[in-house]
Design a protein around this motif. Structure first.
Motif, PDB file in Angstrom:
ATOM      1  N   PHE A   1       0.801  -1.063  -0.007  1.00 26.23           N
ATOM      2  CA  PHE A   1      -0.195   0.001   0.025  1.00 26.23           C
ATOM      3  C   PHE A   1       0.687   1.354   0.023  1.00 26.23           C
ATOM      4  CE2 PHE A   1      -3.107  -2.986   1.207  1.00 26.23           C
ATOM      5  CZ  PHE A   1      -4.447  -2.486   1.032  1.00 26.23           C
ATOM      6  N   ALA A   2       0.429   2.363  -0.640  1.00 29.01           N
ATOM      7  CA  ALA A   2       1.145   3.508  -0.613  1.00 29.01           C
ATOM      8  C   ALA A   2       1.192   4.092   0.854  1.00 29.01           C
ATOM      9  CB  ALA A   2       0.530   4.559  -1.444  1.00 29.01           C
ATOM     10  N   PRO A   3       2.387   4.740   0.915  1.00 28.44           N
ATOM     11  CA  PRO A   3       2.473   5.518   2.163  1.00 28.44           C
ATOM     12  C   PRO A   3       1.581   6.376   2.665  1.00 28.44           C
ATOM     13  CG  PRO A   3       4.660   5.229   1.107  1.00 28.44           C
ATOM     14  CD  PRO A   3       3.597   4.935   0.363  1.00 28.44           C
ATOM     15  N   GLN A   4       0.904   7.236   1.711  1.00 33.25           N
ATOM     16  CA  GLN A   4       0.090   8.293   1.948  1.00 33.25           C
ATOM     17  C   GLN A   4      -1.296   7.572   2.137  1.00 33.25           C
ATOM     18  OE1 GLN A   4       1.708   7.764  -0.948  1.00 33.25           O
ATOM     19  NE2 GLN A   4       3.322   9.744  -0.947  1.00 33.25           N
ATOM     20  N   THR A   5      -1.513   6.331   1.781  1.00 34.52           N
ATOM     21  CA  THR A   5      -2.841   5.883   1.863  1.00 34.52           C
ATOM     22  C   THR A   5      -2.598   5.353   3.170  1.00 34.52           C
ATOM     23  OG1 THR A   5      -3.040   5.046  -0.278  1.00 34.52           O
ATOM     24  CG2 THR A   5      -4.307   3.971   1.111  1.00 34.52           C
ATOM     25  N   LEU A   6      -1.707   4.673   3.779  1.00 26.72           N
ATOM     26  CA  LEU A   6      -1.701   3.973   5.010  1.00 26.72           C
ATOM     27  C   LEU A   6      -1.608   5.337   6.342  1.00 26.72           C
ATOM     28  CD1 LEU A   6       1.004   1.274   4.559  1.00 26.72           C
ATOM     29  CD2 LEU A   6      -1.457   1.122   4.686  1.00 26.72           C
ATOM     30  N   ASP A   7      -1.015   6.422   5.915  1.00 22.71           N
ATOM     31  CA  ASP A   7      -1.024   7.775   6.665  1.00 22.71           C
ATOM     32  C   ASP A   7      -2.488   7.979   6.784  1.00 22.71           C
ATOM     33  OD1 ASP A   7       1.772   7.583   7.426  1.00 22.71           O
ATOM     34  OD2 ASP A   7       2.153   9.098   5.919  1.00 22.71           O
ATOM     35  N   ALA A   8      -3.207   8.088   5.731  1.00 21.97           N
ATOM     36  CA  ALA A   8      -4.544   8.419   5.837  1.00 21.97           C
ATOM     37  C   ALA A   8      -5.545   7.587   6.740  1.00 21.97           C
ATOM     38  CB  ALA A   8      -5.164   8.427   4.391  1.00 21.97           C
ATOM     39  N   LEU A   9      -5.043   6.315   7.096  1.00 20.40           N
ATOM     40  CA  LEU A   9      -5.756   5.439   7.755  1.00 20.40           C
ATOM     41  C   LEU A   9      -5.530   5.687   9.265  1.00 20.40           C
ATOM     42  CD1 LEU A   9      -5.463   2.158   5.794  1.00 20.40           C
ATOM     43  CD2 LEU A   9      -7.300   3.646   6.059  1.00 20.40           C
ATOM     44  N   ARG A  10      -4.322   6.424   9.799  1.00 19.25           N
ATOM     45  CA  ARG A  10      -3.932   6.618  11.056  1.00 19.25           C
ATOM     46  C   ARG A  10      -5.120   7.553  11.777  1.00 19.25           C
ATOM     47  NH1 ARG A  10       1.842   8.921  11.429  1.00 19.25           N
ATOM     48  NH2 ARG A  10       2.020   6.663  10.682  1.00 19.25           N
ATOM     49  N   GLN A  11      -5.687   8.343  11.301  1.00 24.12           N
ATOM     50  CA  GLN A  11      -6.475   9.179  12.156  1.00 24.12           C
ATOM     51  C   GLN A  11      -7.806   8.544  12.407  1.00 24.12           C
ATOM     52  OE1 GLN A  11      -9.240  10.921  10.324  1.00 24.12           O
ATOM     53  NE2 GLN A  11     -10.074  11.640  12.417  1.00 24.12           N
ATOM     54  N   PRO A  12      -8.395   7.848  11.308  1.00 27.97           N
ATOM     55  CA  PRO A  12      -9.699   6.947  11.742  1.00 27.97           C
ATOM     56  C   PRO A  12      -9.442   5.919  12.656  1.00 27.97           C
ATOM     57  CG  PRO A  12      -9.529   7.351   9.271  1.00 27.97           C
ATOM     58  CD  PRO A  12      -8.193   7.732   9.931  1.00 27.97           C
ATOM     59  N   LEU A  13      -8.172   5.133  12.762  1.00 22.29           N
ATOM     60  CA  LEU A  13      -7.721   4.196  13.499  1.00 22.29           C
ATOM     61  C   LEU A  13      -7.969   4.801  14.941  1.00 22.29           C
ATOM     62  CD1 LEU A  13      -5.424   1.800  11.448  1.00 22.29           C
ATOM     63  CD2 LEU A  13      -7.607   1.382  12.273  1.00 22.29           C
ATOM     64  N   GLU A  14      -7.212   5.854  15.175  1.00 23.39           N
ATOM     65  CA  GLU A  14      -6.748   6.702  16.404  1.00 23.39           C
ATOM     66  C   GLU A  14      -8.132   7.167  17.341  1.00 23.39           C
ATOM     67  OE1 GLU A  14      -3.577   9.290  15.980  1.00 23.39           O
ATOM     68  OE2 GLU A  14      -2.033   7.878  15.592  1.00 23.39           O
ATOM     69  N   THR A  15      -8.829   7.808  16.183  1.00 26.41           N
ATOM     70  CA  THR A  15     -10.012   8.517  17.032  1.00 26.41           C
ATOM     71  C   THR A  15     -11.344   7.693  16.747  1.00 26.41           C
ATOM     72  OG1 THR A  15     -10.601   9.505  14.928  1.00 26.41           O
ATOM     73  CG2 THR A  15      -8.914  10.831  16.627  1.00 26.41           C
ATOM     74  N   GLY A  16     -11.503   6.725  15.700  1.00 20.52           N
ATOM     75  CA  GLY A  16     -12.698   6.083  15.387  1.00 20.52           C
ATOM     76  C   GLY A  16     -13.563   6.817  14.581  1.00 20.52           C
ATOM     77  N   ASP A  17     -13.165   7.869  14.151  1.00 14.18           N
ATOM     78  CA  ASP A  17     -13.963   8.851  13.270  1.00 14.18           C
ATOM     79  C   ASP A  17     -13.042   8.940  12.011  1.00 14.18           C
ATOM     80  OD1 ASP A  17     -15.720   9.286  15.259  1.00 14.18           O
ATOM     81  OD2 ASP A  17     -14.754  10.828  16.041  1.00 14.18           O
ATOM     82  N   CYS A  18     -14.035   9.231  11.041  1.00  8.30           N
ATOM     83  CA  CYS A  18     -13.497   9.326   9.511  1.00  8.30           C
ATOM     84  C   CYS A  18     -14.057  10.734   8.835  1.00  8.30           C
ATOM     85  CB  CYS A  18     -13.814   8.307   8.587  1.00  8.30           C
ATOM     86  SG  CYS A  18     -12.950   8.327   6.933  1.00  8.30           S
ATOM     87  N   VAL A  19     -13.425  11.803   9.393  1.00 10.61           N
ATOM     88  CA  VAL A  19     -13.923  13.163   8.673  1.00 10.61           C
ATOM     89  C   VAL A  19     -13.561  13.380   7.517  1.00 10.61           C
ATOM     90  CG1 VAL A  19     -13.774  15.584   9.165  1.00 10.61           C
ATOM     91  CG2 VAL A  19     -13.890  13.686  11.184  1.00 10.61           C
ATOM     92  N   ILE A  20     -14.103  13.888   6.484  1.00  8.79           N
ATOM     93  CA  ILE A  20     -13.940  14.188   5.100  1.00  8.79           C
ATOM     94  C   ILE A  20     -14.091  15.685   4.757  1.00  8.79           C
ATOM     95  CG2 ILE A  20     -14.112  13.781   2.564  1.00  8.79           C
ATOM     96  CD1 ILE A  20     -13.229  11.213   3.933  1.00  8.79           C
ATOM     97  N   ALA A  21     -12.992  16.414   4.560  1.00 13.34           N
ATOM     98  CA  ALA A  21     -13.171  17.990   4.276  1.00 13.34           C
ATOM     99  C   ALA A  21     -13.074  18.078   2.740  1.00 13.34           C
ATOM    100  CB  ALA A  21     -12.117  18.769   4.788  1.00 13.34           C
TER     101      ALA A  21
END
Length: 107
Positions: free
Chosen positions: A87-107
């Motif tokens: 997986f691309a590093p940027q894609t895995l970094d994008a998963l960090r926030q949803p895993l840590e907070t339990g929320d997926c926020v799209i702006a």
């Protein structure tokens, strides 16, 4: 060749059944994504196994026509990242926030 993917696909069958609140949440997400037909509720825990070439928008959601990503579609189920190092590093970094907070926020 040892059956890891096959075992992962069977995980939802050994997880406990969805509680009524979970069933509604999973069904609402599937409905928004257009994966639920005829107004039926789904009673199965989701299993999502995106390809390692999946984009960041495909994983966390968004895009030109906004729709839930794989993280949201796997809610109360299994998100299986086979070939994780591919997986691309940027894609895995994008998963960090949803895993840590339990929320997926799209702006």
């Amino acid at each position: 060749g040892s059956g890891k993917s096959m075992l992962a696909q069977r995980l939802p069958s050994i997880l406990p059944p969805l509680a009524p609140k979970e069933l509604l949440e999973v069904s609402m997400i599937a409905s928004v994504a257009g994966e639920l037909g005829e107004g039926k509720l789904t009673d199965r825990r989701p299993f999502r196994a995106p390809h390692h070439s999946a984009s960041m928008a495909a994983m966390v959601g968004g895009g030109l026509r906004v729709r839930p990503g794989e993280v949201s579609l796997a809610h109360h189920g299994v998100l299986f990242l086979d070939e994780f190092p591919e997986f691309a590093p940027q894609t895995l970094d994008a998963l960090r926030q949803p895993l840590e907070t339990g929320d997926c926020v799209i702006a």
